[in-house]
Design an enzyme around this catalytic site. Structure first.
Site, PDB file in Angstrom:
ATOM      1  CE  LYS A 174      -7.158  12.611  37.226  1.00 50.61           C
ATOM      2  NZ  LYS A 174      -7.264  12.570  38.714  1.00 50.61           N
ATOM      3  CD  GLU A 247       6.229  22.172  34.972  1.00 51.67           C
ATOM      4  OE1 GLU A 247       6.961  22.276  35.976  1.00 51.67           O
ATOM      5  OE2 GLU A 247       6.542  22.658  33.873  1.00 51.67           O
ATOM      6  CB  CYS A 281       5.586  22.497  43.001  1.00 52.14           C
ATOM      7  SG  CYS A 281       5.109  23.946  42.060  1.00 52.14           S
ATOM      8  CD  GLU A 365       7.533  17.635  46.865  1.00 50.08           C
ATOM      9  OE1 GLU A 365       7.116  16.563  46.413  1.00 50.08           O
ATOM     10  OE2 GLU A 365       7.271  18.738  46.362  1.00 50.08           O
TER      11      GLU A 365
HETATM   12  P1  NAD Z   1      -0.192  13.137  42.571  1.00 52.57           P
HETATM   13  O1  NAD Z   1       0.900  12.733  41.675  1.00 52.57           O
HETATM   14  O2  NAD Z   1      -0.645  12.203  43.627  1.00 52.57           O
HETATM   15  O3  NAD Z   1      -1.497  13.483  41.747  1.00 52.57           O
HETATM   16  C1  NAD Z   1      -1.498  14.435  40.676  1.00 52.57           C
HETATM   17  C2  NAD Z   1      -2.650  14.131  39.738  1.00 52.57           C
HETATM   18  O4  NAD Z   1      -2.430  12.876  39.096  1.00 52.57           O
HETATM   19  C3  NAD Z   1      -4.014  13.993  40.392  1.00 52.57           C
HETATM   20  O5  NAD Z   1      -4.994  14.498  39.511  1.00 52.57           O
HETATM   21  C4  NAD Z   1      -4.172  12.498  40.554  1.00 52.57           C
HETATM   22  O6  NAD Z   1      -5.526  12.101  40.669  1.00 52.57           O
HETATM   23  C5  NAD Z   1      -3.547  12.009  39.252  1.00 52.57           C
HETATM   24  N1  NAD Z   1      -3.015  10.657  39.256  1.00 52.57           N
HETATM   25  C6  NAD Z   1      -2.743   9.862  40.316  1.00 52.57           C
HETATM   26  N2  NAD Z   1      -2.203   8.700  39.886  1.00 52.57           N
HETATM   27  C7  NAD Z   1      -2.157   8.759  38.532  1.00 52.57           C
HETATM   28  C8  NAD Z   1      -1.669   7.894  37.519  1.00 52.57           C
HETATM   29  N3  NAD Z   1      -1.140   6.710  37.828  1.00 52.57           N
HETATM   30  N4  NAD Z   1      -1.742   8.297  36.246  1.00 52.57           N
HETATM   31  C9  NAD Z   1      -2.241   9.508  35.917  1.00 52.57           C
HETATM   32  N5  NAD Z   1      -2.714  10.373  36.825  1.00 52.57           N
HETATM   33  C10 NAD Z   1      -2.663  10.011  38.129  1.00 52.57           C
HETATM   34  O7  NAD Z   1       0.278  14.513  43.206  1.00 52.57           O
HETATM   35  P2  NAD Z   1      -0.470  15.391  44.305  1.00 52.57           P
HETATM   36  O8  NAD Z   1      -0.312  14.735  45.640  1.00 52.57           O
HETATM   37  O9  NAD Z   1      -1.844  15.744  43.822  1.00 52.57           O
HETATM   38  O10 NAD Z   1       0.386  16.743  44.265  1.00 52.57           O
HETATM   39  C11 NAD Z   1       1.533  16.944  45.049  1.00 52.57           C
HETATM   40  C12 NAD Z   1       2.784  16.791  44.224  1.00 52.57           C
HETATM   41  O11 NAD Z   1       2.699  17.599  43.068  1.00 52.57           O
HETATM   42  C13 NAD Z   1       4.034  17.256  44.949  1.00 52.57           C
HETATM   43  O12 NAD Z   1       5.094  16.363  44.680  1.00 52.57           O
HETATM   44  C14 NAD Z   1       4.330  18.602  44.304  1.00 52.57           C
HETATM   45  O13 NAD Z   1       5.671  19.026  44.369  1.00 52.57           O
HETATM   46  C15 NAD Z   1       3.881  18.365  42.915  1.00 52.57           C
HETATM   47  N6  NAD Z   1       3.586  19.628  42.252  1.00 52.57           N
HETATM   48  C16 NAD Z   1       4.425  20.046  41.257  1.00 52.57           C
HETATM   49  C17 NAD Z   1       4.199  21.264  40.641  1.00 52.57           C
HETATM   50  C18 NAD Z   1       5.109  21.776  39.556  1.00 52.57           C
HETATM   51  O14 NAD Z   1       4.755  22.730  38.874  1.00 52.57           O
HETATM   52  N7  NAD Z   1       6.274  21.193  39.357  1.00 52.57           N
HETATM   53  C19 NAD Z   1       3.107  22.047  41.042  1.00 52.57           C
HETATM   54  C20 NAD Z   1       2.283  21.576  42.060  1.00 52.57           C
HETATM   55  C21 NAD Z   1       2.521  20.356  42.652  1.00 52.57           C
END
Ligand code: NAD
Length: 461
Positions: A174, A247, A281, A365
């Site tokens: 997804k 993550e 991240c 962040e």
């Molecule tokens: P996000 O949480 O907005 O979205 C991540 C994913 O979750 C997307 O596919 C989104 O469509 C989906 N999503 C959104 N709401 C959801 C819900 N209620 N239930 C299930 N899925 C849902 O994050 P983003 O803006 O895409 O990414 C940025 C964030 O991700 C930053 O905080 C970054 O630090 C973090 N990140 C962490 C890592 C790691 O390995 N720790 C790696 C990359 C990014």
């Protein structure tokens, strides 16, 4: 099309537009703010059908000898390698990074698949004597959902796809609503490589993530994204006790001791913070510089910032976060050393000079091209400040004296601490977050085991 903050309402409509009569949604190219393509807007019934197909395919997949599954991982890597240019072009189109960097991302996925194929699932003999033999082995979980963010649309699958499949699970991918196109194309390519139902890519709007994380037919959710969404995923998974690996966000500190070679480390620190326009991240998000080197490193960073053109911030939502933090710095009179908004979603690297520790730019962040530089005199103080945030993803320590750096590293509350480098990941090395940065790890044998359950078999002699 230039983008202004006032434009939010019309812009959000464009980003989420549905074309009437067709179940698709538009994907925006962040470099131009124009429509890059359309992706299927999956309904709940379509998701149910995909999950059912994945469940149907799973026993057959798990029944294959593990060496067969290793061959499939190589076959996936081969098809990715044969289509690197097309996949990288799609990553650039939807995410905004330069095509050379997108090419590295896609090539990285095939590399990780091949390296993951070398891993073994351990078997533990608990007891083996005249009374009984007791063995614990690792068995598949069933259907895994891989929910990915937009910063590395295909790169994020490196940590999920290979290990989940090798362990005998089938996978529903997804991708982020912002970046579905490259994953969709990968899914199409994999149809020629894998048995039906083994990997399925599902795309849709904001309802889809919660449907996936609450789906009773999904056994494991491997989620990468923000801490706030991670909490919702975990709450949703609770209903059916789906397993989760989370993550999540980070606010990584780099601590620079006074003995560093300024010329050598300044460039590394710059790219630690600004690679992928800061949207990593594990990027350095707070830079703690000893007073003795603060001015010289700050000057070098300002110089590099002036010379560097980054890719765009990847979407309007993230752009708003970055500009909001910049505005907060401005409103509070913090020292903006360089940088600011350019055209569209492009931002010139922003450096904030020594804001107070409770500033939003320090505590939150940013996930974008804005970095606070923070001064310290006493390393104890730097350690305490570095640890005083809710996150615990990564950190780094920089020094000419590896022992001194190691002593600091051991005291940092982070899942990974690097000394004299940053963001180095390997298929053999597990990484994950402490505190609000996540639960569980990805990569290495430990990451592979996150896609398994333990089964103990005891035979009475
Ligand atoms: P996000 O949480 O907005 O979205 C991540 C994913 O979750 C997307 O596919 C989104 O469509 C989906 N999503 C959104 N709401 C959801 C819900 N209620 N239930 C299930 N899925 C849902 O994050 P983003 O803006 O895409 O990414 C940025 C964030 O991700 C930053 O905080 C970054 O630090 C973090 N990140 C962490 C890592 C790691 O390995 N720790 C790696 C990359 C990014």
């Amino acid at each position: 099309m230039p983008y202004s903050l006032e434009d939010r309402a019309s812009r959000d409509r464009a980003g989420a537009r549905r074309i009437s009569g067709m179940s698709t949604f538009s994907v925006i190219n962040p470099a131009t703010s124009e429509i890059a393509g359309e992706a299927p807007d999956c309904t709940r019934a379509e998701l149910d059908a995909m999950v059912a197909a994945a469940r149907g395919a799973q026993p057959g997949w798990a029944a294959l000898p593990v060496d067969e599954r290793r061959k499939y991982l190589h076959a996936i890597a081969d098809v990715i390698d044969a289509n690197v240019a097309e996949l990288a072009r799609l990553v650039t189109l939807e995410q905004g990074k330069p095509e050379s960097v997108a090419t590295e991302e896609v090539a990285g996925l095939s590399y990780w698949l091949r390296e993951t194929a070398k891993l073994d699932l351990p078997v533990t003999v608990n007891q083996d004597d005249d009374e009984r033999r007791s063995v614990t082995e690792h068995v598949p979980m069933g259907v895994v959902a891989a929910i990915t963010p937009w910063n590395y649309p295909l790169g994020q699958l490196s940590f999920k796809l290979g290990p989940a499949l090798l362990a005998g699970n089938t996978v529903i991918v997804k991708p982020s609503t912002f970046t579905p196109l490259s994953s969709l194309r990968l899914g199409e390519l994999l149809r020629d490589v894998l048995p039906a139902g083994v990997v399925t890519v599902v795309t849709g709007g904001d309802d889809l993530g919660p449907w996936v994380s609450r789906h009773p037919g999904i056994d494991k959710i491997s989620f990468t994204g923000s801490t706030r969404t991670g909490r919702d995923v975990m709450a949703g998974a609770g209903a059916s006790l789906s397993r989760v690996t989370l993550e999540l966000g980070g606010n990584d500190a780099a601590i620079v001791l006074p003995d560093v070679d300024v010329d050598e480390v300044a460039g590394k620190l710059f790219w630690a913070a600004f690679s992928n326009a800061g949207q990593i991240c594990l990027a350095t998000k707070r830079l703690y510089l000893h007073t003795d080197v603060y001015d010289r490193i700050a000057a070098r960073l300002v110089e590099l910032a002036g010379k560097t053109k980054l890719g765009p911030v990847s979407n309007h939502r993230q752009y708003d976060t970055v500009i909001d933090l910049l505005r907060d710095c401005r409103d509070n009179g913090y020292d903006i050393l360089t940088g600011g908004p350019a055209e569209g979603l492009f931002v010139r690297p922003i450096l904030i000079g020594n804001p107070p520790e409770d500033a939003r730019i320090v505590q939150e962040e940013q996930f974008g091209p804005i970095l606070p530089l923070l001064k310290f005199d006493d390393v104890e103080d730097a350690i305490q400040r570095a640890n005083a945030v809710e996150y615990g993803l990564g950190a780094s320590v920089w020094s000419a004296d590896p022992d001194a750096a190691l002593a600091v590293a051991r005291r940092l509350e982070a899942g990974t601490v690097w000394v004299n480098e940053v963001m180095h990941l390997s298929p053999l090395v597990p990484f994950g977050g402490l505190k609000q940065s996540g639960i569980g790890v990805e990569s290495g044998v430990a990451g592979l085991l996150e896609f398994t359950e333990r089964r103990t078999i005891t035979v009475k002699r």
